[in-house]
Design an enzyme around this catalytic site. Structure first.
Site, PDB file in Angstrom:
ATOM      1  N   GLY A   1       0.838  -1.189   0.000  1.00  0.00           N
ATOM      2  CA  GLY A   1       0.000   0.000   0.000  1.00  0.00           C
ATOM      3  C   GLY A   1       0.876   1.243   0.000  1.00  0.00           C
ATOM      4  O   GLY A   1       0.780   2.066  -0.886  1.00  0.00           O
TER       5      GLY A   1
ATOM      6  N   GLY B   1       1.752  -6.113   4.548  1.00  0.00           N
ATOM      7  CA  GLY B   1       3.063  -6.671   4.252  1.00  0.00           C
ATOM      8  C   GLY B   1       4.065  -6.435   5.366  1.00  0.00           C
ATOM      9  O   GLY B   1       5.181  -6.939   5.329  1.00  0.00           O
ATOM     10  N   THR B   2       3.653  -5.684   6.371  1.00  0.00           N
ATOM     11  CA  THR B   2       4.569  -5.258   7.422  1.00  0.00           C
ATOM     12  C   THR B   2       4.787  -6.325   8.491  1.00  0.00           C
ATOM     13  O   THR B   2       5.692  -6.206   9.305  1.00  0.00           O
ATOM     14  CB  THR B   2       4.014  -4.005   8.111  1.00  0.00           C
TER      15      THR B   2
ATOM     16  N   THR C   1      11.029  -9.172  11.195  1.00  0.00           N
ATOM     17  CA  THR C   1      10.250  -8.367  10.245  1.00  0.00           C
ATOM     18  C   THR C   1      10.674  -6.900  10.305  1.00  0.00           C
ATOM     19  O   THR C   1      10.606  -6.189   9.303  1.00  0.00           O
ATOM     20  CB  THR C   1       8.739  -8.505  10.510  1.00  0.00           C
TER      21      THR C   1
ATOM     22  N   LYS D   1       7.819   2.937  18.944  1.00  0.00           N
ATOM     23  CA  LYS D   1       7.800   4.154  18.126  1.00  0.00           C
ATOM     24  C   LYS D   1       7.361   3.904  16.687  1.00  0.00           C
ATOM     25  O   LYS D   1       7.061   4.854  15.969  1.00  0.00           O
ATOM     26  CB  LYS D   1       9.185   4.788  18.106  1.00  0.00           C
TER      27      LYS D   1
ATOM     28  N   GLY E   1       7.744   1.689  10.210  1.00  0.00           N
ATOM     29  CA  GLY E   1       7.346   1.507   8.812  1.00  0.00           C
ATOM     30  C   GLY E   1       7.924   2.530   7.858  1.00  0.00           C
ATOM     31  O   GLY E   1       8.110   2.248   6.681  1.00  0.00           O
ATOM     32  N   GLU E   2       8.182   3.725   8.326  1.00  0.00           N
ATOM     33  CA  GLU E   2       8.528   4.793   7.391  1.00  0.00           C
ATOM     34  C   GLU E   2       9.920   5.369   7.574  1.00  0.00           C
ATOM     35  O   GLU E   2      10.508   5.896   6.636  1.00  0.00           O
ATOM     36  CB  GLU E   2       7.456   5.890   7.473  1.00  0.00           C
TER      37      GLU E   2
HETATM   38 MO1  MOS Z   1       2.034   5.478   5.111  1.00  0.00          MO
HETATM   39  S1  MOS Z   1       2.551   6.742   3.576  1.00  0.00           S
HETATM   40  O1  MOS Z   1       1.430   6.586   6.218  1.00  0.00           O
HETATM   41  O2  MOS Z   1       0.995   4.318   4.411  1.00  0.00           O
END
Ligand code: MOS
Length: 752
Positions: free
Chosen positions: A235, A463-464, A647, A714, A717-718
């Site tokens: 996504g 997918g995370t 992961t 925290k 993902g980003e």
């Molecule tokens: Mo992320 S860009 O907040 O899915």
């Protein structure tokens, strides 16, 4: 909070859904089996601005197998457009004949087969009433909305005066390109009606929001709308917002009295969903001779659509990176004839940190100072904007560990000073950061007398590894084994969870899981202390714990999970609602109503909550051909508690590779005259392949944070993508002496 139970936190754990994924048993939204579906194909606008004068549908209707043709003319009044994050539409829709952007959905064909629908779509004849479009920055007719009209951006002191007085200054203009997420799973929607009830199979990062929004668009009771997507095939933000296609497929299915399935094409995905808009930046830094920042000014410009004010305004982050008494920021919008942009992995930080971290490198060079030392001199444990402490901030630990592993000490002080045969070698660095977001969530947990637990929540596996982190948390908190627990996600018949965005997913879903488990433990303990045949009779229930499938108490021995549960009277059912501290009392009501409310990293009243990291990158530029390679990246991150290092490692690494991609490869090219995307396919849209990424090393710097949230999570993902682009550009400067301020950096930029 979860502590003693199963000791699964922090243990590398293979995905619980791994086998299902590699065997094809995992069902993505368009895989759901259906009886007798019809197939939809989208007709999209060839022009970027104007309106549809007339449709001629005879040839389309004549294609064998065509069942229905929907246009603004015959169904336009049946749905309201979906609202975007800022109140403007995310994408425009069939409700009028107005065309806002190229590739806008203007009609939908429904047929017995996909092929018939596609053929009919190609036979729709459209008379356009065309107006000249504005493609992007500097296009004639693009409408600049200055920051003052937008609202206040962070300010402090007098940045202009401090810049004028600063002994050392740098000033630069930077630019980042349009990018598209291109998740491997395409944008699909399948709608099935059963009387008044509508089921929507659609990949989404916000199942609950999609359900509520589509209900509102169609005037339905949300209780009659169900959204299902048990797995999402990528996504990265593109599936975070509702788009116009959903309501139209729902209407098509209703008109036909049959399920209708849409799988949009790869190229349609460029215009029917969101993307990362191009940005421009003007950064000015002033410093003392020993490198202390006295003035930081960051002004940004972002492209958006005509009707929407979507913007990411990353100055909220860049203004917090370094100690500085005088800060000026501003973000301006440029409205063009484009689809509305949206979230794309670290939406704000990816472009804005490129500008700031490039400028910091320029300052280090102007000061003849090591760029890591410049960060150290300006590091702070206090948020310079608000004066609040960071809940924790391990940025320099990240720099030090990455630098040691990388061998930063071998870096030549001067640009162009390192050479290996025919290759110019450069070392570059940059900081990474991402705010900690944490949201309300709800979960339903049941524990059966055999000591098995099942949890359900409308959260997202994008997918995370969400199934796995929730399973770990559940087993850990109830003293069970992983094989004793089952997790259900991706279905709006489960209790609501916020958007899987802003890296909030792990914090939001694990805290509600722990809360539900604590209620189970409390009920079990309560029953045990009042049962005269129990070893815990008369004990304080708060002291009893669930460990290794047993109920234990201090000095009171233990008994089996089965026995302890049996005493409660069979199956235990818990419905838990968790709201982060500091959120307004209506946060939960808003969640049920499909709205996103976060405890935001930079918006808290107690602390400022951010994760930090650091990248060291080596680039090599061939001295004659200017071929550009990035053979080595070492990145270190400190993001609080890591639930599953296995992961997490993949998440970080994927982010770093995407950062490399944003530096050297990715850009959606726009034709200035027609305002259309040119490379809207995976053959022409450049991304790195394995040969472009020889070595990425990830260091997870341990960090305990007891202020950010009870579990110290925290989110990861980003942050991985943030700053890599700057580190690469800084390495290119170090290799060649050439400062490139516009991404992507390709061979041709290095030739001159
Ligand atoms: Mo992320 S860009 O907040 O899915």
């Amino acid at each position: 909070m979860a502590g003693e139970a199963g000791n699964l936190f922090g243990r590398p754990t293979p995905r619980v859904d791994g086998v299902a994924k590699v065997t094809g048993a995992a069902r993505y939204a368009s895989d759901e089996p259906l009886a007798n579906p019809a197939f939809a194909y989208l007709v999209t606008s060839a022009i970027a601005r104007g309106r549809v004068g007339a449709f001629r549908l005879d040839r389309a209707n004549a294609v064998p197998g065509v069942l229905d043709v929907l246009t603004c003319g015959n169904v336009g009044g049946l749905a309201k457009p979906p609202p975007g994050g800022d109140g403007g539409p995310t994408t425009t829709t069939l409700e009028s004949d107005r065309i806002w952007h190229a590739g806008q959905i203007i009609a939908v064909i429904v047929a017995e087969t996909y092929e018939a629908a596609r053929e009919a779509a190609n036979n729709v004849e459209i008379e356009y009433v065309e107006e000249p479009p504005s493609a992007t920055f500097d296009s004639r007719g693009a409408d600049v909305q200055p920051h003052k009209a937008r609202g206040p951006d962070p300010q402090k002191g007098n940045a202009a005066a401090a810049f004028a007085d600063a002994p050392v200054t740098v000033e630069g203009r930077y630019q980042t390109p349009t990018q598209h997420h291109n998740p491997i799973e395409l944008f699909t929607t399948t709608c099935v009606w059963d009387g008044p009830k509508l089921t929507i199979y659609e990949p989404s990062q916000f199942m609950w929001g999609l359900k509520v929004l589509v209900a509102k668009q169609l005037g339905l009771d949300p209780a009659n709308v169900r959204t299902i997507s048990r797995y999402v095939g990528g996504g990265f933000g593109s599936k975070g917002e509702a788009t116009s296609r959903t309501a139209w497929i729902a209407i098509a299915a209703k008109r036909l009295g049959r399920p209708v399935k849409l799988v949009a094409t790869r190229s349609q995905g460029f215009t029917i969903a969101s993307y990362r808009a191009e940005t421009r930046h003007h950064v000015r830094l002033g410093a003392t001779k020993d490198g202390r920042l006295t003035s930081l000014s960051h002004e940004g410009w972002e492209v958006t659509s005509r009707p929407s004010g979507y913007n990411v305004a990353g100055v909220d982050t860049t203004a917090r990176m370094y100690a500085c008494a005088n800060i000026f920021t501003a973000v301006n919008l440029v409205h063009a004839d484009r689809n509305t942009p949206g979230f794309m992995r670290a939406p704000a930080e990816t472009p804005y940190m490129f500008a700031l971290e490039s400028a910091m490198d320029e300052l280090a060079h102007a000061l003849a100072m090591d760029p890591i030392e410049l960060r150290r001199v300006n590091d702070t444990q206090i948020d310079p904007l608000t004066g609040l402490a960071f809940s924790s901030r391990s940025m320099m630990q990240c720099f030090d560990q990455a630098a040691a592993r990388f061998g930063w000490g071998a870096r030549g002080a001067q640009p162009g000073s390192m050479q290996d045969g025919e290759w110019l070698v450069g070392y570059g660095c940059a900081a990474a950061c991402y705010p900690t977001n944490y949201a309300p969530a709800v979960a339903r947990l049941s524990v059966t007398p055999d000591g098995k637990a099942t949890i359900g929540l409308a959260a997202h596996e994008i997918g995370t590894g969400a199934y796995t982190t929730i399973a770990i948390t559940l087993a850990h908190s109830l003293g069970l084994r992983l094989e004793d627990v089952t997790v259900y996600l991706g279905d709006s018949d489960l209790p609501p969870v916020t958007v899987a965005g802003g890296s909030n997913n792990a914090a939001s879903t694990t805290h509600v899981t722990v809360k539900a488990c604590e209620e189970v433990r409390r009920r079990i303990a309560q029953a045990a202390v009042v049962a005269s045949d129990s070893p815990f009779y008369g004990s304080d229930p708060a002291t009893l714990k669930l460990v290794e499938r047993r109920l234990t108490g201090p000095g009171a021995g233990s008994e089996s999970m089965e026995k302890a549960i049996g005493r409660v009277g069979g199956r235990i059912e818990v419905y838990a609602e968790n709201v982060p501290e500091g959120l307004p009392p209506n946060a939960l009501a808003k969640l049920y109503d499909g709205e996103v409310t976060f405890s935001r990293g930079g918006g808290r009243k107690d602390v400022t909550a951010y994760a930090f990291g650091a990248h060291c990158v080596e680039v090599r530029v061939h001295n004659r051909t200017r071929e550009l390679r990035a053979p080595r990246i070492v990145s270190a991150f400190a993001s609080g508690t890591i639930i599953n290092p296995l992961t997490a490692h993949s998440q970080y690494m994927g982010g770093v590779i995407w950062g490399l991609s944003s530096a050297l490869h990715e850009a959606t090219e726009i034709d200035a005259a027609s305002a259309r995307y040119i490379n809207d396919n995976l053959a022409d849209y450049m991304i790195p392949v394995n040969a472009d990424v020889p070595s990425v090393e990830i260091i997870m710097v341990p960090e305990q944070d007891d202020k950010v949230n009870p579990l110290g999570i925290k989110g990861i993902g980003e942050i991985g993508i943030v700053g890599v682009n700057a580190a690469v550009a800084n390495a290119v400067f170090h290799a060649t002496g050439k400062r490139l301020r516009e991404l992507p950096i390709r061979l041709e930029e290095l030739l001159a």
